[in-house]
Design an enzyme around this catalytic site. Structure first.
Site, mmCIF file in Angstrom:
data_model
loop_
_atom_site.group_PDB
_atom_site.id
_atom_site.type_symbol
_atom_site.label_atom_id
_atom_site.label_comp_id
_atom_site.label_asym_id
_atom_site.label_seq_id
_atom_site.Cartn_x
_atom_site.Cartn_y
_atom_site.Cartn_z
ATOM 1 N N ASP A 191 -21.420 -8.032 31.319
ATOM 2 C CA ASP A 191 -20.890 -9.382 31.369
ATOM 3 C C ASP A 191 -22.042 -10.349 31.173
ATOM 4 O O ASP A 191 -23.045 -10.265 31.874
ATOM 5 C CB ASP A 191 -20.267 -9.558 32.756
ATOM 6 C CG ASP A 191 -19.488 -10.842 32.868
ATOM 7 O OD1 ASP A 191 -19.889 -11.849 32.261
ATOM 8 O OD2 ASP A 191 -18.478 -10.830 33.588
ATOM 9 N N ASP B 279 -19.314 -1.877 32.073
ATOM 10 C CA ASP B 279 -18.875 -3.265 31.906
ATOM 11 C C ASP B 279 -20.121 -4.136 31.871
ATOM 12 O O ASP B 279 -20.907 -4.136 32.820
ATOM 13 C CB ASP B 279 -17.975 -3.647 33.096
ATOM 14 C CG ASP B 279 -17.467 -5.068 32.994
ATOM 15 O OD1 ASP B 279 -16.636 -5.451 33.842
ATOM 16 O OD2 ASP B 279 -17.877 -5.812 32.080
ATOM 17 N N GLU C 54 -2.847 6.219 36.053
ATOM 18 C CA GLU C 54 -2.422 4.953 36.631
ATOM 19 C C GLU C 54 -2.637 3.807 35.650
ATOM 20 O O GLU C 54 -3.678 3.701 35.019
ATOM 21 C CB GLU C 54 -3.222 4.635 37.894
ATOM 22 C CG GLU C 54 -2.842 3.266 38.470
ATOM 23 C CD GLU C 54 -3.772 2.759 39.555
ATOM 24 O OE1 GLU C 54 -4.749 3.446 39.888
ATOM 25 O OE2 GLU C 54 -3.497 1.663 40.074
#
Lengths: 508, 427
Positions: free
Chosen positions: A133, A131, A63
């Site tokens: 941040d 991830d 996807e």
């Protein structure tokens, strides 16, 4: 002469392009610079070859999602070839491209499978992703907050990379790891080993939990708790090799951690014993009276705190690891757990451009991450300017080389893509050979399955019964017996059917 | 299994003392026992569920499981106990295979029960059970052990064990022991976990869980095919929720919302924003309380617009709400989070979700409870219970102290919903 000088200047001045992020700029980027070939090759994981072991459907089951201008969001995009991917990106000019998992079936056809009730549309492979941040560190950095990053706080990302990269390789045995700058204030990690891609949600959560030390919502006071008389080897190694030096040599000073009453109090809050905390506080008060230069106060106070906490008399529970807890609170990586835990989580693709900063999401070399400077990452307008300066060419390779992006692509290929593809090729071949070997061991037996396209069903005497909608294995028969009956079936009944062979080992 | 009235045959024991429920027994079961056995086992499983919600430590859980088993399942004749064990498990499989949520609960409780019963078995019995689960791991050869001995000892000390107790270790791919990896209770190197004999329980339990999970799915398929039509009416759960509407929210918050939800509502009103975890926990709660989709959209829009404007809200946040109500994506009808899930959440920086009794620091919890009108001696009692981690019970005590309502015996969000709903009717 004058005229010649002017002409010279005109030729040499770079054709500077004003800073910005818009469809026109993007169109040029997608037209001339985005590395479709490398990108696609990566995601095929070797299945785009001619080897019989290759799964031709693999890449078409991945996807992608595009975010277009005006926040129009297109999910479940899929592509069967690099050309398809390229033309779709060029046509739609997405502001952001996300990569999702590889599903059991082509995502664009998922509705066709929804009828059966069972969950047939499920993710089957997905890279292990992380991830990080910097806005998650807002409670421990004083130089910036929110979306801002500077050279004082960016090193927090650098040490996050060092710690995780080392652990992923040494502890978990992964080797095909891609670190990518998120474009503004963080980093992403893609672990692409085949073993990583096949992990279940539970296993991903386990790895994320292994890395998790910081546990706190907005309302918890003390968010790091390192129980136990010693640290787990992973945490101990992280502390000794990376965190301790970073905290003492850099962070203390760059963040001025002890330079104000408020900041000092924040650190005192992390000491679970009030008496010890006030003892430390008193020592610090003692400092103020003697004149020491501003630079030293952080170092001095830290040393005093350590001495107090590590002195023999404070063996109380909860104080043993207090010094480490403080260091960990300010430096240890803070992951977004949700990103890593679920296979279906989407993550921004490398080589996208960040809309707010215009910077390219370039790979970061983990073995040289100290040298990475987010402020030096090429921006969209900068790249366009570089292209302008030497004129456009149709050969995209040439374009890449003449811009700052060339270095990143080159690194992507040599450090990540080529070793990965080599490993994939080896894996595909050995898996195929193993399968072949297995079927060779069951040579004389053939199981034949028959599918009727119209749901027709008939008994062919006492030898076999034809099932229609499912391909069911019957008992194994000698092929000489089976084929005449099927031929009879085709001739006399004049119905269409498809024949599928499957080899079944008698030993299995 | 046949249901007949006739003298019983005795079940065959597994290799160890514990059955692993691989195949349905060929037994004859008396009609009364069919139900009674299942109910007794259910008492054990529910007791375990309560224990987990209260955050009991492993040692406490072991004791609890053992006591529950003794009280409800043990028979003088061990053969009878085994029979009851096996029969009750398979009957409950039939009951709990029907929906994803039921399967998840049953799987979780049976696995926990098995884990603690396994720990109490003898070493010999444990070894035999391991072979039954076909765990092909070989013990570390001496040379390899020597090479990593220091690290193994370091891990042992880090989890509070004395060193040099374990000498037998197994090298296992890390994928097979996720819970040991997650809690950093093993040394990892190059993708392998070094698992102590005593930790192999984890492996066995994982295998057990896997087997039961598959069995449940299979049972469900068979059930759907054969029995569904006949049993349709008998098994639909009753619906007695009462819907809340937009204007009721603030008032209901003061009187009926759990502390976690009140807190999030307060923060939402204060900041005109909630991070994702909060939006999910609170949003689904409102949905479960009966807030209609249009009302929900309006509710969130009113708040968020004050910070970011209605256009941005529609672009960035409305999708999530539609998704929660099953109008986007794979259109799942999401249900509110249970207390167990909320307690085990991991709120990060800027988050306000989670369970206040678990995730708030002492000061903040006191303040929140004070705001609710709880003070003095009662407050101290509550803070004391927090230290012992009886999270779910606490909230209801707190309500009781301010409202003088009779608190029904409630566990989980269903309970809160019913309680809230019943209050709503009374208002």
């Amino acid at each position: 002469m004058e005229i010649d000088d002017q002409k010279q200047q005109q030729l040499e001045a770079p054709a500077a392009v004003p800073e910005g992020f818009n469809t026109d700029y993007l169109r040029v980027y997608y037209g001339k610079l985005f590395p479709y070939g490398d990108f696609f090759k990566w995601l095929c994981y070797g299945n785009d070859g001619k080897h019989p072991g290759c799964d031709q459907s693999y890449v078409g089951r991945r996807e992608f999602s595009f975010t277009l201008e005006n926040d129009i969001y297109l999910r479940f995009q899929s592509f069967d070839s690099a050309a398809e991917l390229e033309s779709s990106i060029k046509e739609k000019c997405p502001f952001k491209i996300d990569i999702g998992p590889v599903y059991s079936v082509d995502p664009s056809k998922r509705h066709a499978y929804a009828q059966s009730g069972n969950n047939v549309f499920v993710p089957v492979e997905r890279e292990l992703i992380f991830d990080i941040d910097i806005s998650d560190y807002d409670d421990v950095r004083y130089c910036c907050s929110g979306a801002d990053v500077c050279s004082d706080c960016w090193p927090l990302m650098t040490i996050a990379i060092k710690i995780l990269d080392t652990s992923l390789r040494d502890d978990f045995g992964f080797s095909h790891i891609l670190w990518v700058y998120s474009g503004r204030r963080g980093v992403h990690c893609w672990v692409c080993d085949s073993r990583a891609r096949k992990l279940s949600n539970e296993q991903r959560a386990a790895i994320a939990d292994y890395f998790r030390v910081y546990k706190g919502g907005e309302n918890a006071l003390k968010k790091i708790s390192l129980a136990g008389p010693v640290l787990h080897p992973f945490l101990a190694r992280s502390y000794m090799d990376v965190l301790k030096t970073f905290f003492e040599d850099r962070l203390l000073l760059s963040q001025q951690l002890f330079s104000s009453e408020e900041r000092c109090q924040k650190i005192l809050d992390l000491i679970p014993d009030e008496n010890v905390a006030s003892e430390v506080h008193d020592k610090w008060q003692g400092n103020r009276r003697s004149s020491i230069s501003k630079e030293d106060v952080n170092v001095t106070r830290w040393e005093q705190l350590k001495t107090t906490l590590q002195s023999g008399k404070h063996k109380a529970q909860g104080l043993r690891r207090c010094v480490e807890e403080i260091v960990f609170s300010y430096t240890y990586p803070r992951l977004d757990m949700e990103v890593s835990k679920h296979m279906n989580h989407l993550l921004k693709a490398p080589f996208c451009i960040h809309p707010k900063t215009g910077r390219v999401c370039v790979p970061i070399d983990p073995s040289n991450c100290d040298d990475f400077d987010p402020a030096a990452v090429p921006t969209l307008s900068q790249l366009l300017g570089e292209l302008n300066a030497t004129g456009f060419q149709t050969d995209s390779e040439n374009n890449l080389e003449r811009t700052s992006l060339g270095k990143s692509i080159s690194f992507f290929r040599t450090s990540f893509l080529h070793p990965l593809l080599k490993a994939c090729k080896e894996e595909l071949e050995s898996a195929y050979n193993a399968k072949l070997q297995q079927s060779k061991n069951s040579l004389n037996w053939v199981t034949v399955t028959v599918k009727h396209s119209n749901g027709w069903r008939q008994d062919l005497g006492h030898f076999m019964q034809v099932r229609c909608s499912a391909d069911t294995d019957w008992a194994a028969w000698n092929p000489d017996q089976v084929l005449p009956h099927l031929a009879y079936c085709a001739r006399t009944l004049n119905k269409k059917f498809a024949l599928a062979h499957s080899m079944r080992s008698l030993t299995g | 299994m046949e249901i007949v009235r006739s003298p019983r045959q005795v079940a065959a024991a597994g290799a160890g003392g514990l059955p692993i429920y691989k195949t349905a027994p060929q037994l004859e079961v008396r009609l009364e026992e069919f139900e009674l056995f299942a109910i007794d086992r259910l008492r054990v499983l529910k007791g375990i569920s309560d224990g987990l919600s209260r955050g009991k430590r492993p040692e406490e859980m072991e004791k609890l499981a053992s006591e529950l088993w003794k009280t409800h399942m043990r028979h003088q004749d061990p053969a009878e106990t085994l029979n009851k064990d096996i029969i009750s498990h398979f009957v409950l499989r039939l009951v709990y295979c029907r929906t994803e949520e039921l399967r998840k609960w049953f799987l979780s409780m049976e696995t926990t029960l098995f884990r603690y019963r396994f720990r109490l078995e003898s070493l010999e019995s444990q070894r035999m059970l391991m072979t039954e689960f076909q765990l092909p791991y070989k013990a570390l050869p001496h040379s390899e052990f020597e090479a990593v001995k220091d690290k193994l000892s370091q891990v042992a000390r880090s989890i509070g064990q004395s060193t040099n107790v374990e000498h037998v270790f197994f090298k296992v791919p890390f994928e097979e022991v996720p819970d040991l990896v997650a809690s950093r209770r093993v040394f990892l190197s190059k993708g392998y976990a070094y698992v102590a004999m005593s930790q192999l329980v984890s492996l066995v339990v994982t295998q057990f869980r896997c087997n039961i999970s598959k069995a449940l799915a299979l049972t469900n398929r068979k059930w759907t095919a054969i029995i569904k039509e006949q049993e349709k009416d008998r098994l639909t759960p009753p619906k007695d929720a009462v819907d809340i509407s937009l204007k009721d929210i603030d008032q209901l918050a003061k009187s009926s919302f759990p502390l976690c939800m009140r807190h999030m509502l307060d923060k939402l009103r204060e900041n005109h924003h909630l991070k994702h975890g909060g939006r999910m926990q609170f949003g689904l709660f409102l949905k479960g309380a009966g807030l209609k989709f249009e009302d929900a959209l309006a509710f969130w829009r009113v708040e968020f617009s004050q910070k970011i404007g209605p256009e941005r809200f529609d672009k960035e946040y409305a999708y999530t709400i539609r998704h929660n109500y099953g109008k986007e994506g794979k259109r799942t009808d999401y249900t509110p989070y249970s207390c167990q899930k909320i307690i085990s959440a991991t709120p990060g920086v800027g988050d306000h979700h989670g369970c206040p009794f678990r995730h708030f620091g002492e000061e903040n919890l006191r303040a929140a409870l004070n705001k609710m009108g709880v003070g003095g001696h009662a407050l101290e009692e509550i803070m004391d219970k927090v230290k012992n981690r009886h999270y779910q019970v606490l909230y209801f005590i707190a309500i009781g102290l301010t409202k003088q309502y009779d608190i029904p015996e409630l566990t989980g969000l269903c309970g809160i919903m019913k309680y809230t709903a019943s209050l709503h009717i009374n208002l």
